[in-house]
Write an enzyme that holds these catalytic residues in place. Structure first.
Site, PDB file in Angstrom:
ATOM      1  N   ASP A  11     -23.222   1.418   1.157  1.00  0.00           N
ATOM      2  CA  ASP A  11     -21.842   1.342   0.825  1.00  0.00           C
ATOM      3  C   ASP A  11     -21.289   2.232  -0.541  1.00  0.00           C
ATOM      4  O   ASP A  11     -21.653   1.848  -1.412  1.00  0.00           O
ATOM      5  CB  ASP A  11     -21.065   0.128   0.747  1.00  0.00           C
ATOM      6  CG  ASP A  11     -19.727  -0.082   0.728  1.00  0.00           C
ATOM      7  OD1 ASP A  11     -19.043   0.820   0.915  1.00  0.00           O
ATOM      8  OD2 ASP A  11     -19.181  -1.004  -0.126  1.00  0.00           O
ATOM      9  N   GLU A  71     -21.521   4.526   5.061  1.00  0.00           N
ATOM     10  CA  GLU A  71     -20.156   4.236   5.291  1.00  0.00           C
ATOM     11  C   GLU A  71     -19.395   5.412   4.906  1.00  0.00           C
ATOM     12  O   GLU A  71     -19.395   5.904   3.803  1.00  0.00           O
ATOM     13  CB  GLU A  71     -19.647   2.898   4.505  1.00  0.00           C
ATOM     14  CG  GLU A  71     -18.403   2.352   5.163  1.00  0.00           C
ATOM     15  CD  GLU A  71     -17.798   1.244   4.387  1.00  0.00           C
ATOM     16  OE1 GLU A  71     -16.644   1.018   3.522  1.00  0.00           O
ATOM     17  OE2 GLU A  71     -18.394   0.330   4.524  1.00  0.00           O
ATOM     18  N   ASP A 144     -20.335  -5.914  -1.895  1.00  0.00           N
ATOM     19  CA  ASP A 144     -20.623  -4.415  -1.821  1.00  0.00           C
ATOM     20  C   ASP A 144     -21.928  -4.483  -1.225  1.00  0.00           C
ATOM     21  O   ASP A 144     -22.430  -3.446  -0.279  1.00  0.00           O
ATOM     22  CB  ASP A 144     -20.543  -3.971  -3.052  1.00  0.00           C
ATOM     23  CG  ASP A 144     -19.071  -3.755  -3.478  1.00  0.00           C
ATOM     24  OD1 ASP A 144     -18.306  -2.805  -3.006  1.00  0.00           O
ATOM     25  OD2 ASP A 144     -18.682  -4.578  -4.430  1.00  0.00           O
TER      26      ASP A 144
END
EC number: 3.1.21.10
Length: 184
Positions: A11, A71, A144
Site C-alpha cells: 500500500d 494498490e 496501512d
C-alpha cells in the site's frame, strides 16, 4: 504455476507505506508478516522516495516474493497528493521490476471487494476480515500494514483469473503497455 509462492502486497504512501507478505502453498495462504515504513518524520519528498525504494528492495531480498500486488492510486481532488502517491507507487514498482518480479495493480475497491465482499468497506472492516482469515493475533495501530496485506490476499484470490488488473513482468512489458502515456 509452482506449488509454493510468496506474494508481497504494498500500500504505497509518502507518509506511511504498508506492506504484507503471504505464502501460498497447495492453494492455501498463510500469513508471513505485515508492517509499515514510517515516513512522516522526513520532510524531503525525495528522501521518502529513496526510502520506499530501499525498503522494497530489502523486502524482496529477504523474502524473495514471486509476485507483487500493489494498490493503485485512487483519484482524489488534490492533484499534489495524487502526484506524490503516484511517485511512491512508481518507486515501489521500479524496485520490483528491477528484480524482474511480476507486478499487478489493484484498485482499492477491488481489494476491499476481494477481502470483504463490499467494495466500500472501511479499513477496519478489511483489517478484521484479514485477522479472521489469516489468524492474526493483534492488529497494528495504523491500518496501512493491513492494507498492504490486503493487496497480497486480493492477488491470491484473483490468481488464475483472466482479468485481474494491470500486470507487468519487467521493464519491457511496462514500457510496451504504457508507451501511449510515455509519448505524451
Amino acid at each position: 504455476m509452482k506449488g509454493e509462492r510468496i506474494i508481497l502486497g504494498i500500500d504505497p504512501g509518502t507518509t506511511i507505506m504498508g506492506f504484507g507478505l503471504i505464502k501460498v502453498e497447495n492453494k492455501k495462504m498463510s500469513f508471513i508478516q505485515m508492517n509499515e515504513l514510517q515516513l512522516n518524520k522526513y520532510s524531503d519528498h525525495y528522501v521518502k522516495l529513496k526510502l520506499i525504494f530501499e525498503r522494497t528492495i530489502e523486502l524482496i531480498d529477504n523474502y524473495h516474493p514471486d509476485e507483487i500486488a500493489i494498490e493503485a492510486p485512487f483519484f482524489g481532488k488534490n492533484v499534489q497528493s495524487m502526484l506524490k502517491l503516484g511517485r511512491a507507487q512508481g518507486v515501489a514498482m521500479a524496485a520490483g521490476l528491477s528484480r524482474d518480479i511480476p507486478i499487478t495493480e489493484y484498485l482499492p475497491k477491488k481489494i476491499k471487494m476481494a477481502i470483504t465482499g463490499n467494495g466500500n468497506a472501511s479499513k477496519e472492516q478489511v483489517a478484521k476480515m484479514l485477522q479472521s482469515q489469516l489468524n492474526i493475533g493483534k492488529l497494528p495501530k495504523n491500518l496501512d500494514a493491513t492494507d498492504g496485506l490486503a493487496a497480497a490476499v486480493c492477488h491470491f484470490y484473483n490468481s488464475g483469473r483472466t482479468e485481474i488488473g494491470k500486470s507487468y513482468t519487467g521493464w519491457d512489458a511496462f514500457v510496451k503497455q504504457n508507451e501511449n502515456r510515455i509519448k505524451k
